[in-house]
Design a protein around this motif. Structure first.
Motif, mmCIF file in Angstrom:
data_model
loop_
_atom_site.group_PDB
_atom_site.id
_atom_site.type_symbol
_atom_site.label_atom_id
_atom_site.label_comp_id
_atom_site.label_asym_id
_atom_site.label_seq_id
_atom_site.Cartn_x
_atom_site.Cartn_y
_atom_site.Cartn_z
ATOM 1 N N THR A 131 27.388 0.716 -17.061
ATOM 2 C CA THR A 131 26.597 1.923 -16.809
ATOM 3 C C THR A 131 25.187 1.546 -16.387
ATOM 4 O OG1 THR A 131 25.904 2.070 -19.121
ATOM 5 C CG2 THR A 131 27.913 3.243 -18.500
ATOM 6 N N VAL A 132 24.502 2.513 -15.801
ATOM 7 C CA VAL A 132 23.098 2.334 -15.426
ATOM 8 C C VAL A 132 22.313 3.539 -15.933
ATOM 9 C CG1 VAL A 132 23.539 0.905 -13.401
ATOM 10 C CG2 VAL A 132 23.509 3.391 -13.170
ATOM 11 N N THR A 165 23.170 16.056 -10.997
ATOM 12 C CA THR A 165 23.387 15.006 -10.011
ATOM 13 C C THR A 165 22.452 13.834 -10.276
ATOM 14 O OG1 THR A 165 23.948 16.675 -8.357
ATOM 15 C CG2 THR A 165 23.446 14.450 -7.552
ATOM 16 N N PRO A 166 22.963 12.601 -10.359
ATOM 17 C CA PRO A 166 22.081 11.445 -10.508
ATOM 18 C C PRO A 166 21.316 11.190 -9.211
ATOM 19 C CG PRO A 166 24.361 10.736 -10.270
ATOM 20 C CD PRO A 166 24.394 12.223 -10.373
ATOM 21 N N ILE A 167 20.081 10.777 -9.339
ATOM 22 C CA ILE A 167 19.227 10.580 -8.168
ATOM 23 C C ILE A 167 19.110 9.094 -7.862
ATOM 24 C CG2 ILE A 167 16.931 10.966 -7.204
ATOM 25 C CD1 ILE A 167 16.608 13.290 -9.100
ATOM 26 N N ARG A 168 19.301 8.768 -6.594
ATOM 27 C CA ARG A 168 19.100 7.399 -6.133
ATOM 28 C C ARG A 168 17.698 7.271 -5.546
ATOM 29 N NH1 ARG A 168 23.446 7.092 -1.689
ATOM 30 N NH2 ARG A 168 22.288 8.989 -1.220
ATOM 31 N N ALA A 169 17.248 6.040 -5.433
ATOM 32 C CA ALA A 169 15.926 5.813 -4.845
ATOM 33 C C ALA A 169 15.877 6.334 -3.416
ATOM 34 C CB ALA A 169 15.593 4.320 -4.888
ATOM 35 N N VAL A 221 26.830 5.824 -9.081
ATOM 36 C CA VAL A 221 25.498 5.732 -8.481
ATOM 37 C C VAL A 221 25.513 4.616 -7.452
ATOM 38 C CG1 VAL A 221 23.029 5.505 -8.937
ATOM 39 C CG2 VAL A 221 24.537 6.458 -10.695
ATOM 40 N N THR A 222 25.788 4.981 -6.212
ATOM 41 C CA THR A 222 25.786 3.986 -5.141
ATOM 42 C C THR A 222 24.355 3.741 -4.701
ATOM 43 O OG1 THR A 222 26.112 5.742 -3.502
ATOM 44 C CG2 THR A 222 28.080 4.637 -4.346
ATOM 45 N N GLY A 223 23.970 2.483 -4.627
ATOM 46 C CA GLY A 223 22.597 2.173 -4.273
ATOM 47 C C GLY A 223 21.737 2.061 -5.515
ATOM 48 N N GLU A 224 20.448 1.910 -5.290
ATOM 49 C CA GLU A 224 19.500 1.721 -6.399
ATOM 50 C C GLU A 224 19.236 3.048 -7.111
ATOM 51 O OE1 GLU A 224 14.863 0.300 -7.166
ATOM 52 O OE2 GLU A 224 15.721 0.300 -5.154
#
Length: 376
Positions: A191-192, A245-249, A222-225
């Motif tokens: 997990t992240v 929704t999880p947020i990516r950089a 979570v694809t990407g950072e």
């Protein structure tokens, strides 16, 4: 007759006195009020102090691991008599408490052991980022106190596609050459920690602290950072996103404080001089970006830094032009600062022109505030 009887008694006393003296040096067996055991049986030596050769004889089954049982003194003496142990001193002891020692394994300890066994193997990352779920609930486990060794993985199986694990552990046992074995099955996923939206947010809407929460999500989601919560506050989304929704950089961007073709305030700044005038942005930019702006008075295109919403600052040190009389007459700067200030004023107010036109510049259209001259 009486004398003969007394002599006989005296003789008997003389014969028995050495034995009585010897008995004084032999400690009497004494019943203990509190007993702790580590094995699954209670022996006479656990219950009786100075039990002698009978100490190793088992008499009771031990209580469950980590629990305490109670025996009355009468019960204990009855069992001891059956084992031919008599003459036990009880004193004031009415009952005996027997506690079985145990080693406790918390569910978190087992989770950590599983994560450590999988760490940086089978495509997984650090143990701290591995979330473990067991097929059966692993409550607090009690082991025999003799199991003093660490949980060491003896056999490890893992399916990266399903996240299923099957791990056998061994624990060294002080009283047995064969280690104790434990086996656990379940799922383990990496997990992240990621910022997650707490509400629906439209595109280009600024994110507030209350709009975000920190959660652990499967890395595959979570694809990407992943974007951190602290760095996301004050940013805006590139697209509309739903709550949860999880947020990516890559999903957030610094908000544009200046938009192309927007009317802006141009600030010209140098030591001792501060000028403002109207302009128009020829490109968009966020705070700290370098953008081009058109001075509506002079029709010059200048380069400055976005310092606030609708505001671009041009540093005077980058300007160069002949000194303008209008600034020379009204400035309170030091003499060595005058040429730069005059050059700046000309580039601000006027388009390229001859010296006669410079003198006729409409200075009142620009707000001029100057620092008082310092005394030499």
């Amino acid at each position: 007759m009486i004398r003969a009887t007394l002599a006989t008694i005296s003789a008997l006393l003389a014969l028995t006195s050495p034995a009585a003296a010897a008995d004084d040096f032999i400690a009497a067996p004494t019943l203990r009020a509190s007993v702790t055991v580590t094995s699954d049986v209670v022996r006479i030596g656990d219950l009786i102090e100075n039990a002698g050769s009978a100490a190793s004889i088992p008499v009771y089954r031990s209580p469950d691991l980590g629990t305490t049982g109670t025996l009355t003194a009468a019960q204990v003496l009855s069992v001891l008599r059956a084992k031919q142990v008599i003459g036990v001193m009880t004193g004031d002891v009415k009952e005996v408490q027997v506690t079985r020692l145990a080693r406790t394994l918390a569910s978190k300890d087992v989770e950590n052991a599983v994560a450590a066994a999988l760490e940086r193997r089978f495509g997984l990352g650090d143990a701290a980022n591995i979330t473990v779920t067991f097929d059966r609930s692993v409550a607090e486990m009690r082991l025999d106190a003799s199991n003093t060794g660490a949980l060491l993985p003896a056999a490890t199986r893992y399916d990266a596609r399903s996240g299923r694990f099957d791990i056998a552990f061994e624990i060294a046992n002080d009283s047995n050459p064969a280690p104790t074995k434990l086996r656990f099955t379940g799922t383990a996923i990496e997990t992240v920690e990621v910022a997650v939206l707490t509400r629906d947010v439209d595109r280009a809407e600024l994110l507030k602290s209350s709009d975000l929460s920190l959660e652990r999500r499967p890395k595959a989601e979570v694809t990407g950072e992943p974007a951190s919560r602290d760095r996301s506050v004050g940013m805006e989304l590139r697209r509309a996103m739903r709550a949860g929704t999880p947020i990516r950089a890559a999903d957030v961007v610094r908000p544009n404080f200046v938009v192309r073709d927007q009317a802006v305030t141009i600030i010209y700044q140098m030591p001792g001089l501060y000028l403002t005038t109207r302009g128009k942005a020829t490109e968009s930019g966020a705070e700290g970006d370098t953008v081009s702006v058109l001075n509506l008075q002079s029709k010059r295109t200048l380069t400055g830094v976005v310092t606030a919403r609708g505001q671009v600052t041009v540093q005077g040190a980058s300007q160069s032009a002949p000194m303008a009389p209008a600034v020379e007459q009204s400035s309170s700067l030091k003499r060595d600062e005058m040429p730069a200030a005059a050059a700046l004023a000309q580039s601000v107010v006027q388009a390229p022109a001859n010296p006669a036109q410079v003198a006729q510049a409409q200075i009142p259209q620009v707000r001029l505030s100057q620092a008082p001259a310092k005394s030499e």
